[in-house]
Design an enzyme around this catalytic site. Structure first.
Site, PDB file in Angstrom:
ATOM      1  N   HIS A   1       0.832  -1.205   0.000  1.00  0.00           N
ATOM      2  CA  HIS A   1       0.000   0.000   0.000  1.00  0.00           C
ATOM      3  C   HIS A   1       0.869   1.258   0.000  1.00  0.00           C
ATOM      4  CE1 HIS A   1      -3.859  -2.126   1.595  1.00  0.00           C
ATOM      5  NE2 HIS A   1      -3.741  -2.176   0.281  1.00  0.00           N
TER       6      HIS A   1
ATOM      7  N   HIS B   1      -9.951  -4.573   5.107  1.00  0.00           N
ATOM      8  CA  HIS B   1      -8.529  -4.577   4.753  1.00  0.00           C
ATOM      9  C   HIS B   1      -8.207  -5.884   4.038  1.00  0.00           C
ATOM     10  CE1 HIS B   1      -4.145  -4.694   5.196  1.00  0.00           C
ATOM     11  NE2 HIS B   1      -4.211  -3.384   5.338  1.00  0.00           N
TER      12      HIS B   1
ATOM     13  N   GLU C   1      -5.658  -7.814   4.018  1.00  0.00           N
ATOM     14  CA  GLU C   1      -5.076  -8.859   4.867  1.00  0.00           C
ATOM     15  C   GLU C   1      -6.164  -9.572   5.658  1.00  0.00           C
ATOM     16  OE1 GLU C   1      -2.308  -9.458   8.810  1.00  0.00           O
ATOM     17  OE2 GLU C   1      -1.895  -7.696   7.573  1.00  0.00           O
TER      18      GLU C   1
ATOM     19  N   THR D   1      -1.626  -8.305  11.262  1.00  0.00           N
ATOM     20  CA  THR D   1      -0.224  -8.070  11.622  1.00  0.00           C
ATOM     21  C   THR D   1       0.134  -6.597  11.771  1.00  0.00           C
ATOM     22  OG1 THR D   1       0.485  -8.062   9.304  1.00  0.00           O
ATOM     23  CG2 THR D   1       0.511 -10.189  10.457  1.00  0.00           C
TER      24      THR D   1
ATOM     25  N   CYS E   1       3.442  -8.001  13.717  1.00  0.00           N
ATOM     26  CA  CYS E   1       4.781  -8.377  13.265  1.00  0.00           C
ATOM     27  C   CYS E   1       5.852  -7.504  13.904  1.00  0.00           C
ATOM     28  CB  CYS E   1       4.860  -8.330  11.741  1.00  0.00           C
ATOM     29  SG  CYS E   1       5.164  -6.698  11.057  1.00  0.00           S
TER      30      CYS E   1
ATOM     31  N   SER F   1      -2.594   2.654   3.831  1.00  0.00           N
ATOM     32  CA  SER F   1      -1.635   1.821   4.554  1.00  0.00           C
ATOM     33  C   SER F   1      -2.035   1.723   6.020  1.00  0.00           C
ATOM     34  CB  SER F   1      -0.225   2.410   4.434  1.00  0.00           C
ATOM     35  OG  SER F   1       0.657   1.819   5.360  1.00  0.00           O
TER      36      SER F   1
ATOM     37  N   SER G   1       5.658   0.316   4.158  1.00  0.00           N
ATOM     38  CA  SER G   1       5.593   0.207   2.702  1.00  0.00           C
ATOM     39  C   SER G   1       6.064   1.475   1.994  1.00  0.00           C
ATOM     40  CB  SER G   1       4.162  -0.137   2.263  1.00  0.00           C
ATOM     41  OG  SER G   1       3.221   0.721   2.871  1.00  0.00           O
TER      42      SER G   1
END
EC number: 1.17.7.4
Length: 315
Positions: free
Chosen positions: A41, A124, A126, A168, A198, A226, A270
């Site tokens: 993103h 989202h 993910e 994450t 993460c 993002s 990102s």
């Protein structure tokens, strides 16, 4: 005005790998290369790849036969994988390995007939990919919660056979509160030894807290879609430090810095460093000095490339 830089900031190992997969696919096979969803993103990254022959689509039905398809770093559902296999599409998977780890957890809970709760943001990519790892054939279900209010209103089929996973790229502080609410409401709930947020998200959130503590205003370089970049902006604002999410130097307004002595800059996972450099140059043109990097946590994690791209790139 003095500039301070968060450390770490910008690209993480999963983003590096995803972008490199598209780059190498373009080098080895030539354009066009189809990518399902934005590979990461960030507007700058996506436009650069598009200019070199990457074609970004939202669904596989937009992809013609006999082409190469890359799945984005956010991951995809099992239904998307099945569709690609059924069409015989050649796929390279740029899903971040840390997202894949969550997918494996969800699939295991599904096989065991255990219901699953995903902490994440609706819509989202993910989250959509992770929800799509759960197969209800064994009688279970997967539920999405975003906050403590969702936990309070959630009804599950079997609270004695329940586990949770997390997106994450969430706020660590917010996620901790949601997990506490889940454990209080469902004492038998299982889950990872720690949340699934993460390492890169954790490190960048720790760094922006330090930055916000030392600066009068914080700039977060990252695109509006993002997730991790938005969390960085929110964290700075919660510390009562004005914060702005910007794609690059062109988004800044000089008036933001009236009366400001210390400007902090960070970047989402990102966002490439070239955008940070552009922001620094513009601030210096407006009279800012220096660009001192704060002490931070060193990151040396790397993820391997798909074998076919790794081998062909050496020929």
């Amino acid at each position: 005005m003095q500039i301070k830089l968060a450390n770490p900031r910008g690209f993480c190992a999963g983003v590096d790998r995803a972008i490199e997969i598209v780059n190498r696919a373009l080098e080895v096979f030539g354009p066009p290369i189809y990518v399902r969803h934005e590979v990461v993103h960030n507007k700058f990254v996506v436009e650069d790849l598009r200019s070199r022959g990457a074609i970004f689509v939202e669904e596989l039905e937009q992809v013609p036969d006999d082409v190469i398809v890359i799945f984005s770093a956010h991951g995809v559902s099992q239904a998307v994988r099945t569709e690609a296999a059924g069409r015989g599409l050649k796929v390279f998977d740029a899903t971040c390995p840390l997202v894949t780890k969550v997918h494996i957890e969800v699939a295991r809970y599904s096989r065991d007939g255990r219901e699953c709760i995903l902490i994440g943001h609706a819509g989202h990519p993910e989250v959509e990919g992770t929800m799509g790892q759960y197969d209800a054939v064994n009688g279970g279900a997967i539920y999405l919660v975003e906050d403590e209010a969702d936990v309070a209103s959630l009804e599950v089929r079997n609270p004695e056979s329940l586990a949770f996973v997390t997106q994450t790229t969430l706020s660590m502080d917010d996620t901790s509160r949601v997990i506490d609410a889940l454990r209080k409401r469902f004492p038998a709930i299982g889950g990872p030894r720690k949340d699934d947020i993460c390492y890169a998200t954790q490190n960048r959130q720790d760094a922006v807290k330090q930055l916000a503590d030392e600066c009068d205003v914080v700039l977060v370089v990252g695109s509006p879609n993002s997730s991790n970049s938005n969390r960085l902006r929110e964290l700075a604002e919660r510390m009562a430090t004005p914060a702005y999410l910007i794609d690059g130097a062109e988004d800044m307004q000089k008036g933001w810095f009236d009366g400001v002595e210390r400007i902090g800059i960070t970047a989402g996972a990102s966002a490439p460093e070239v955008l940070v450099r552009g922001v620094i140059q513009q601030l210096q043109a407006w009279g800012a000095t220096g660009a001192d990097e704060l002490a931070g946590r060193e990151e040396n994690i790397t993820f391997s490339m798909p074998k076919e791209l790794r081998v062909k790139s050496l020929l």
